[in-house]
Design a protein around this motif. Sequence first.
Motif, mmCIF file in Angstrom:
data_model
loop_
_atom_site.group_PDB
_atom_site.id
_atom_site.type_symbol
_atom_site.label_atom_id
_atom_site.label_comp_id
_atom_site.label_asym_id
_atom_site.label_seq_id
_atom_site.Cartn_x
_atom_site.Cartn_y
_atom_site.Cartn_z
ATOM 1 N N ALA A 49 0.738 -1.181 0.191
ATOM 2 C CA ALA A 49 0.005 -0.080 -0.154
ATOM 3 C C ALA A 49 1.013 1.394 -0.054
ATOM 4 N N ALA A 50 1.942 1.175 0.918
ATOM 5 C CA ALA A 50 2.910 2.370 0.808
ATOM 6 C C ALA A 50 3.594 2.777 -0.726
ATOM 7 N N ASP A 51 3.777 1.475 -1.267
ATOM 8 C CA ASP A 51 4.294 1.739 -2.551
ATOM 9 C C ASP A 51 3.402 2.361 -3.687
ATOM 10 N N ALA A 52 2.119 1.965 -3.581
ATOM 11 C CA ALA A 52 1.170 2.448 -4.398
ATOM 12 C C ALA A 52 0.754 3.734 -3.975
ATOM 13 N N ALA A 53 0.955 4.101 -2.802
ATOM 14 C CA ALA A 53 0.521 5.598 -2.384
ATOM 15 C C ALA A 53 2.238 6.375 -2.918
ATOM 16 N N CYS A 54 3.048 6.148 -2.990
ATOM 17 C CA CYS A 54 4.186 6.595 -3.238
ATOM 18 C C CYS A 54 4.118 6.902 -4.725
ATOM 19 N N VAL A 55 3.883 5.773 -5.643
ATOM 20 C CA VAL A 55 3.410 5.768 -6.921
ATOM 21 C C VAL A 55 2.630 6.750 -7.658
ATOM 22 N N ALA A 56 1.500 6.947 -6.576
ATOM 23 C CA ALA A 56 0.401 7.852 -6.993
ATOM 24 C C ALA A 56 0.841 9.431 -6.554
ATOM 25 N N VAL A 57 1.671 9.736 -5.382
ATOM 26 C CA VAL A 57 2.083 10.749 -5.283
ATOM 27 C C VAL A 57 3.004 11.381 -6.682
ATOM 28 N N LEU A 58 4.165 10.456 -6.553
ATOM 29 C CA LEU A 58 5.083 10.935 -7.800
ATOM 30 C C LEU A 58 4.434 11.287 -9.141
ATOM 31 N N THR A 59 3.314 10.361 -9.360
ATOM 32 C CA THR A 59 2.642 10.502 -10.852
ATOM 33 C C THR A 59 1.976 11.931 -10.557
ATOM 34 N N ARG A 73 -0.854 17.871 1.848
ATOM 35 C CA ARG A 73 -2.270 17.274 1.610
ATOM 36 C C ARG A 73 -2.169 16.318 0.704
ATOM 37 N N LEU A 74 -1.461 16.584 -0.399
ATOM 38 C CA LEU A 74 -1.561 15.540 -1.467
ATOM 39 C C LEU A 74 -0.949 14.068 -0.893
ATOM 40 N N LEU A 75 0.011 14.164 0.009
ATOM 41 C CA LEU A 75 0.616 13.123 0.681
ATOM 42 C C LEU A 75 -0.211 12.177 1.299
ATOM 43 N N TYR A 76 -1.029 13.141 2.055
ATOM 44 C CA TYR A 76 -2.148 12.274 3.200
ATOM 45 C C TYR A 76 -3.262 11.846 2.285
ATOM 46 N N ALA A 77 -3.713 12.510 1.210
ATOM 47 C CA ALA A 77 -4.755 12.123 0.371
ATOM 48 C C ALA A 77 -4.387 10.713 -0.430
ATOM 49 N N SER A 78 -3.264 10.793 -1.017
ATOM 50 C CA SER A 78 -2.698 9.840 -1.538
ATOM 51 C C SER A 78 -2.678 8.433 -0.842
ATOM 52 N N THR A 79 -2.092 8.588 0.309
ATOM 53 C CA THR A 79 -2.039 7.539 1.121
ATOM 54 C C THR A 79 -3.163 7.163 1.858
ATOM 55 N N SER A 80 -4.145 7.941 2.095
ATOM 56 C CA SER A 80 -5.623 7.540 2.423
ATOM 57 C C SER A 80 -6.267 6.506 1.670
ATOM 58 N N VAL A 81 -6.111 7.036 0.162
ATOM 59 C CA VAL A 81 -6.832 6.294 -0.830
ATOM 60 C C VAL A 81 -6.061 4.799 -1.102
ATOM 61 N N ALA A 82 -4.725 4.707 -0.756
ATOM 62 C CA ALA A 82 -3.883 3.395 -0.705
ATOM 63 C C ALA A 82 -4.628 2.604 0.451
ATOM 64 N N ILE A 83 -4.720 3.263 1.597
ATOM 65 C CA ILE A 83 -5.049 2.332 2.737
ATOM 66 C C ILE A 83 -6.492 2.002 2.544
ATOM 67 N N ALA A 84 -7.440 3.004 1.960
ATOM 68 C CA ALA A 84 -8.846 2.441 1.790
ATOM 69 C C ALA A 84 -8.822 1.333 0.867
ATOM 70 N N ARG A 85 -7.996 1.329 -0.214
ATOM 71 C CA ARG A 85 -8.176 0.246 -1.136
ATOM 72 C C ARG A 85 -7.647 -1.177 -0.472
ATOM 73 N N ALA A 86 -6.651 -1.119 0.327
ATOM 74 C CA ALA A 86 -6.355 -2.252 0.840
ATOM 75 C C ALA A 86 -7.332 -3.010 1.919
ATOM 76 N N VAL A 87 -8.101 -1.811 2.416
ATOM 77 C CA VAL A 87 -8.927 -2.402 3.471
ATOM 78 C C VAL A 87 -10.027 -2.871 2.703
ATOM 79 N N SER A 88 -10.494 -2.123 1.832
ATOM 80 C CA SER A 88 -11.720 -2.791 0.785
ATOM 81 C C SER A 88 -11.452 -3.921 0.331
ATOM 82 N N ASP A 89 -10.394 -4.201 -0.343
ATOM 83 C CA ASP A 89 -9.943 -5.613 -0.604
ATOM 84 C C ASP A 89 -9.533 -6.769 0.594
ATOM 85 N N GLY A 90 -10.121 -6.394 1.734
ATOM 86 C CA GLY A 90 -10.246 -7.243 2.602
ATOM 87 C C GLY A 90 -9.194 -7.754 3.537
#
Length: 161
Positions: A49-59, A73-90
Amino acid sequence: MLKEGSLDGLATAARSGNHESMASLYAAFRPMVVLRCRAELDRAVSDSAADAACVAVLTAVCDGSETNQPFLRLLYASTSVAIARAVSDGFAVGPLPPPTTLPVVERDVLVLRLIVGLDNEETAISLARTTDQVSLDLHRALQRLRKLPSPNAIREMLVST
């Protein structure tokens, strides 16, 4: 903590195509993302999830789509999305108390202040709140955690991250 505007300055330089600035920016923010993901997600998925958030931020930095907001704020939002995806994936949540124990904003303040290590102002920027609101949220979160059944619950949660 961070020098005021240092991440914003690095992000601006990285947007202009400076590869050294991009590397410096990544080196500066990745540890914060990893700490947050490890606090909120199970170890088995936190680094992914951290890797996904970092890629999103760099993109977002490279394409310049997020120039209107502070980098934190960008960093927080991107990390929140990556965490939410991991949680929604179970995937299981990490060592912090479940969101039912703390309201989301209090939980976020607790993580950013005590685990990631941001100061009051940086946390306020990340969450688009005032520093007074952040102080109050942290106070309330700690009050709620002090009421948990185990007297060492806070220490156990923070040490296990």
